[in-house]
Write an enzyme that holds these catalytic residues in place. Structure first.
Site, PDB file in Angstrom:
ATOM      1  CE  LYS A 226      -3.188   2.581   3.058  1.00 50.38           C
ATOM      2  NZ  LYS A 226      -4.068   2.554   4.254  1.00 50.38           N
ATOM      3  CG  ASP A 231      -5.395   7.853   4.941  1.00 52.49           C
ATOM      4  OD1 ASP A 231      -6.286   8.537   4.392  1.00 52.49           O
ATOM      5  OD2 ASP A 231      -5.617   6.793   5.562  1.00 52.49           O
ATOM      6  CE  LYS A 238      -6.407   8.509   8.392  1.00 52.67           C
ATOM      7  NZ  LYS A 238      -7.058   7.398   9.095  1.00 52.67           N
ATOM      8  CG  ASP A 249      -1.878   5.131   5.120  1.00 51.19           C
ATOM      9  OD1 ASP A 249      -1.756   4.061   5.756  1.00 51.19           O
ATOM     10  OD2 ASP A 249      -2.954   5.503   4.608  1.00 51.19           O
ATOM     11  CG  ASP A 308      -9.732   7.403   6.937  1.00 44.58           C
ATOM     12  OD1 ASP A 308      -8.667   7.372   6.290  1.00 44.58           O
ATOM     13  OD2 ASP A 308      -9.780   7.553   8.178  1.00 44.58           O
ATOM     14  CD  GLU A 310      -6.551   5.302   2.624  1.00 45.71           C
ATOM     15  OE1 GLU A 310      -7.542   5.476   3.361  1.00 45.71           O
ATOM     16  OE2 GLU A 310      -5.430   4.968   3.066  1.00 45.71           O
ATOM     17  NE  ARG A 312     -10.875  -1.247   3.987  1.00 47.48           N
ATOM     18  CZ  ARG A 312     -11.439  -1.471   5.180  1.00 47.48           C
ATOM     19  NH1 ARG A 312     -12.536  -2.218   5.267  1.00 47.48           N
ATOM     20  NH2 ARG A 312     -10.914  -0.971   6.270  1.00 47.48           N
TER      21      ARG A 312
HETATM   22  N1  BES Z   1      -4.242   4.309   7.070  1.00 45.96           N
HETATM   23  C1  BES Z   1      -5.410   4.027   7.817  1.00 45.96           C
HETATM   24  C2  BES Z   1      -5.189   2.949   8.879  1.00 45.96           C
HETATM   25  C3  BES Z   1      -4.261   3.266   9.995  1.00 45.96           C
HETATM   26  C4  BES Z   1      -4.579   4.202  10.955  1.00 45.96           C
HETATM   27  C5  BES Z   1      -3.097   2.550  10.118  1.00 45.96           C
HETATM   28  C6  BES Z   1      -3.724   4.448  11.977  1.00 45.96           C
HETATM   29  C7  BES Z   1      -2.241   2.779  11.148  1.00 45.96           C
HETATM   30  C8  BES Z   1      -2.546   3.742  12.074  1.00 45.96           C
HETATM   31  C9  BES Z   1      -6.522   3.539   6.924  1.00 45.96           C
HETATM   32  O1  BES Z   1      -6.546   4.050   5.650  1.00 45.96           O
HETATM   33  C10 BES Z   1      -7.803   3.916   7.597  1.00 45.96           C
HETATM   34  O2  BES Z   1      -8.015   5.085   7.775  1.00 45.96           O
HETATM   35  N2  BES Z   1      -8.605   2.911   7.974  1.00 45.96           N
HETATM   36  C11 BES Z   1      -9.828   3.142   8.660  1.00 45.96           C
HETATM   37  C12 BES Z   1     -10.870   2.236   8.056  1.00 45.96           C
HETATM   38  C13 BES Z   1     -12.294   2.550   8.464  1.00 45.96           C
HETATM   39  C14 BES Z   1     -12.690   3.910   7.932  1.00 45.96           C
HETATM   40  C15 BES Z   1     -13.210   1.475   7.914  1.00 45.96           C
HETATM   41  C16 BES Z   1      -9.622   2.778  10.133  1.00 45.96           C
HETATM   42  O3  BES Z   1      -8.897   1.847  10.438  1.00 45.96           O
HETATM   43  O4  BES Z   1     -10.188   3.482  10.970  1.00 45.96           O
HETATM   44 ZN    ZN Z   2      -4.689   4.650   4.880  1.00 46.23          ZN
HETATM   45 ZN    ZN Z   3      -7.577   5.933   5.513  1.00 52.07          ZN
END
Ligand code: BES
Ligand code: ZN
Ligand code: ZN
Length: 461
Positions: A226, A231, A238, A249, A308, A310, A312
């Site tokens: 990824k 992000d 966020k 990210d 957010d 994104e 996946r």
């Molecule tokens: N990059 C983030 C995940 C992340 C956050 C990794 C903090 C490490 C530390 C990812 O893109 C994300 O924001 N995921 C969301 C998914 C949700 C919106 C379904 C998450 O994990 O809150």
């Molecule tokens: Zn992310």
């Molecule tokens: Zn995200």
């Protein structure tokens, strides 16, 4: 830089002292040295460091307290502390500690600093390779991890999509790999609609870098990482606290490139393919919106439940591409979910696979390489949580955040069919605190364990 020093008669000895080894070390360092160390209050306790003076202000050697070899919770990287505490100069190991290879690797890994923006880089001690270790391999690992950490630590204004593409292409070029790139609007014609949707709002275009290395008929191993250079969350923005670290990210891409570098440098007998989808998840007029439905590369229709989620999305198109040539082993790395950290914390990334034999091998190598990893389940029944309301699948679903790392993995699984084995790593790519073998900041997780596994499975011909 991340190499051992050539042997020299001037190097100072390091004596590793476990509680029950103190008497033996005392006997070999001589009465005045023992008297001085004891005068300074030295005790053979883990982490204690004592310099021992020689004649005319010289350094006669160093005492370093370590755990007994069988102590529960012993950190084999503990000698890494020497790299950050010893004065500049060359040192050698006088009496090898347990797991001397990991001790030496810990030392080299601990030399790392992200000092590109610091006025004065710090002076560092150097170590002569201890007898009996595979010095080349240890140096290769330390240099590759430093390369990966640099990518993660680089701020997003320095490492945006252009720069990350450049890093991947440069690595590929160094090993004469064949590279293909697709950027911007061309992503639509080449059928990468999800990568385009996630990255199209940013100033630097979304893209995919795809390189292939190794002999054609070797077993196909494909790595995906990824590559979200920042992000923001997109329109589902966020909060400040959640955005703070989001330069990291692209940690999955950094991990894939680190592992790829090790595989290519070592010359493992694989047909290696590395696919890096690269985007910035930004906000502007063309940004994807919650509720949008996009037809993915694979043909599955994907609803944007949350902009957010994104990672996946870009991985889905990359996995679909990788799956088209049915690799023997398909591995993806991604800083995919906050939920993985809630479950297992920063130091123990979960991995997901349906291949039990592969899972066992990964778990075993993780222990041996001291690169901790923990299997989590692709719990089928939770698949219902990511059913789309008006589409095949949603990128966030209805689980109210429950089992978030599992549902993310289940989402990815929808895009993999033909690969013989697939494994997904939900990495954190970050050390919240300094450790013996590295400073706080960007970290490469899972690459060392997998390098060991691949070396065992596909040795150099
Ligand atoms: N990059 C983030 C995940 C992340 C956050 C990794 C903090 C490490 C530390 C990812 O893109 C994300 O924001 N995921 C969301 C998914 C949700 C919106 C379904 C998450 O994990 O809150
Ligand atoms: Zn992310
Ligand atoms: Zn995200």
């Amino acid at each position: 830089m991340f190499s051992f020093a050539p042997p020299t008669p001037e190097s100072a000895p390091i004596w590793f002292v476990a509680a029950d080894g103190w008497e033996a070390v005392k006997a070999s360092i001589g009465v005045p040295a023992v008297a001085f160390a004891e005068r300074c209050g030295f005790k053979p306790k883990p982490g204690r460091l004592q310099l021992v003076p020689g004649e005319g202000g010289a350094l006669a050697g160093v005492l370093f307290g370590v755990d007994a070899p069988d102590a529960p919770g012993r950190d084999p990287f503990a000698p890494g502390k020497l790299a950050t505490s010893l004065p500049e100069g060359v040192y050698h190991v006088a009496n090898p500690p347990a797991d001397v290879g990991l001790a030496a690797l810990g030392f080299l890994l601990a030399l790392y600093r992200y000092d590109r923006f610091k006025a004065e880089p710090t002076q560092k001690p150097r170590l002569v390779a201890p007898a009996g270790v595979d010095a080349d391999r240890i140096e290769r690992i330390a240099a590759a991890v430093a390369f990966g950490r640099d990518l993660v630590n680089a701020p997003a204004n320095v490492l945006g999509p252009d720069a990350l593409e450049h890093a991947a292409v440069k690595l590929a070029g160094h090993f004469d790999a064949a590279v293909r790139m697709v950027r911007g609007e061309e992503l639509l014609g080449a059928n990468f609609p999800l990568i385009h949707a996630v990255g199209r709002a940013a100033a630097e275009s979304p893209r995919i870098v795809d390189f292939v290395w190794g002999r054609d008929d070797a077993p196909k191993v494909t790595l995906i990482g990824k590559g979200v250079t920042f992000d923001s969350g997109g329109l589902d923005i966020k909060p400040a606290s959640g955005m703070e670290l989001m330069k990291k990210d692209m940690g999955g891409a950094a991990t894939a490139l680190t592992l790829a570098r090790l595989v290519m440098e070592t010359g493992l007998d694989v047909r290696l393919r590395v696919i890096t989808p690269i985007v910035e998840n930004a906000i502007s007029g063309p940004a994807m919106r919650p509720g949008d439905v996009i037809v993915s590369r694979k043909g599955l229709t994907v609803e944007i439940g949350n902009t957010d989620a994104e990672g996946r999305l870009i991985l889905a198109d990359a996995l679909a591409l990788a799956d088209e040539d049915a690799p023997e082993l398909l591995i993806d790395f991604a800083t995919l979910t906050g939920a993985a950290r809630v479950a297992l914390g920063p130091d123990l990334p979960p991995f997901y696979t349906d291949d039990d034999a592969l899972a066992a091998a990964i778990a075993e190598h993780a222990v041996r390489a001291r690169d901790p990893l923990w299997r989590m389940p692709l719990w089928r029944a939770y698949g219902a949580m990511i059913d789309g309301t008006v589409s095949d699948v949603s990128n966030s679903g209805t689980g109210a955040g429950m089992a978030g790392s599992i549902t993310a993995a289940l989402f990815l699984k929808r895009f993999v069919e033909k690969a013989k084995s697939w494994v997904h790593f939900d990495v954190y790519a970050w050390n919240p605190k300094a450790r013996a073998h590295g400073p706080a900041g960007g970290e490469i997780q899972a690459a060392r364990a997998l390098f060991d596994l691949l070396t065992e499975r596909y040795p150099k011909r």
